[in-house]
Design an enzyme around this catalytic site. Structure first.
Site, PDB file in Angstrom:
ATOM      1  N   HIS A 113      37.094 -17.051  29.600  1.00  8.03           N
ATOM      2  CA  HIS A 113      36.311 -17.122  28.622  1.00  8.03           C
ATOM      3  C   HIS A 113      37.861 -17.911  27.611  1.00  8.03           C
ATOM      4  O   HIS A 113      37.484 -18.263  27.338  1.00  8.03           O
ATOM      5  CB  HIS A 113      35.501 -15.718  28.104  1.00  8.03           C
ATOM      6  N   HIS A 134      41.694 -12.643  20.411  1.00 12.75           N
ATOM      7  CA  HIS A 134      40.726 -12.865  19.999  1.00 12.75           C
ATOM      8  C   HIS A 134      40.258 -11.941  20.198  1.00 12.75           C
ATOM      9  O   HIS A 134      39.305 -10.719  19.122  1.00 12.75           O
ATOM     10  CB  HIS A 134      40.212 -13.624  19.665  1.00 12.75           C
ATOM     11  N   ASP A 135      39.882 -11.180  21.314  1.00 12.32           N
ATOM     12  CA  ASP A 135      39.181  -9.848  21.772  1.00 12.32           C
ATOM     13  C   ASP A 135      40.013  -8.398  21.848  1.00 12.32           C
ATOM     14  O   ASP A 135      39.444  -7.453  22.435  1.00 12.32           O
ATOM     15  CB  ASP A 135      38.465 -10.595  22.687  1.00 12.32           C
ATOM     16  N   GLU A 173      39.425  -5.637  20.204  1.00 14.21           N
ATOM     17  CA  GLU A 173      37.856  -4.886  19.766  1.00 14.21           C
ATOM     18  C   GLU A 173      37.681  -4.590  21.275  1.00 14.21           C
ATOM     19  O   GLU A 173      37.069  -3.508  21.766  1.00 14.21           O
ATOM     20  CB  GLU A 173      37.310  -6.207  19.962  1.00 14.21           C
ATOM     21  N   ASP A 174      38.377  -5.260  22.724  1.00  8.39           N
ATOM     22  CA  ASP A 174      37.992  -4.811  23.727  1.00  8.39           C
ATOM     23  C   ASP A 174      39.042  -3.812  24.870  1.00  8.39           C
ATOM     24  O   ASP A 174      39.025  -3.790  26.018  1.00  8.39           O
ATOM     25  CB  ASP A 174      38.232  -6.203  24.535  1.00  8.39           C
ATOM     26  N   ASP A 226      35.589 -19.041  19.898  1.00  8.23           N
ATOM     27  CA  ASP A 226      35.407 -18.181  20.326  1.00  8.23           C
ATOM     28  C   ASP A 226      33.478 -18.733  21.127  1.00  8.23           C
ATOM     29  O   ASP A 226      32.575 -18.234  22.410  1.00  8.23           O
ATOM     30  CB  ASP A 226      35.530 -16.890  20.138  1.00  8.23           C
TER      31      ASP A 226
END
Length: 195
Positions: free
Chosen positions: A54, A80-81, A84-85, A137
């Site tokens: 991704h 970018h994640d 958050e993840d 994204d």
């Protein structure tokens, strides 16, 4: 509608990146992809594919599609994640990739406990560079949306139209891509909703 799935691994991405970007930028992106791979570990996409695919798709969208060349934006796309993840902290991003990358990643990170609609609507206040990160994204996420269960497809389509597409005006390529995507998906959503 153009799709961006030809960089499933860093080896495939690196050659194309080397033709489009300065060597120093490719070097930083190599480090960012390695860092993201380490942070995301064994995480998978909803389709069961490795999560790093991704990140590379979003990078391909930005470089091969929208012709974005801003190094910090591209690094933020790869990362970018992570806030958050993963357990990664903003301080770690600052230490490795600088405060501007960390700021861009923070803008596209949904705060813990925040409603998704509230987070997405807050992006209208984001700097244009952070918006580019979100747009790349979301292209990666929606370009093969048909692989997901129908209820998810419908919800994600409506969310994208309501919150993400209005942001696309910051870049003509994204505005065109999302416009074409919406035309195709609108017909699909109407057809499937009739069943």
């Amino acid at each position: 509608m153009e799709t961006f799935t030809s960089w499933p691994s860093w080896a495939q991405a690196e050659e194309a990146l080397g033709r489009a970007l300065p060597p120093e930028t490719v070097q930083v992106l190599r480090a960012a992809v390695a860092f993201a791979r380490e942070q995301h570990g064994v995480q998978q996409r909803p389709t069961g594919r490795p999560y790093v695919e991704h990140l590379l798709e979003a990078l391909e969208v930005a470089v091969a599609g929208a012709e974005v060349s801003d190094r910090d934006v591209l690094v933020a796309i790869v990362l970018h994640d992570v806030l958050e993840d993963t357990p990664c902290t903003e301080a770690e991003i600052v230490r490795r990739f600088g405060p501007r990358v960390a700021e861009l990643v923070r803008w596209v990170t949904r705060p813990r406990g925040a409603a998704k609609a509230d987070y997405l609507s807050s992006l209208v206040n984001a700097p244009p560079q952070a918006v580019l990160v979100k747009l790349a994204d979301r292209v990666s996420n929606v370009q093969e949306l048909q692989r997901m269960p129908w209820r998810f497809q419908r919800r994600y389509y409506l969310e994208t139209v309501a919150y993400v597409m209005p942001l696309a005006g910051v870049h003509p390529w994204f505005a065109t891509w999302y416009g074409e995507w919406r035309r195709r998906w609108h017909r699909r959503v109407e057809r499937l909703a009739a069943y």
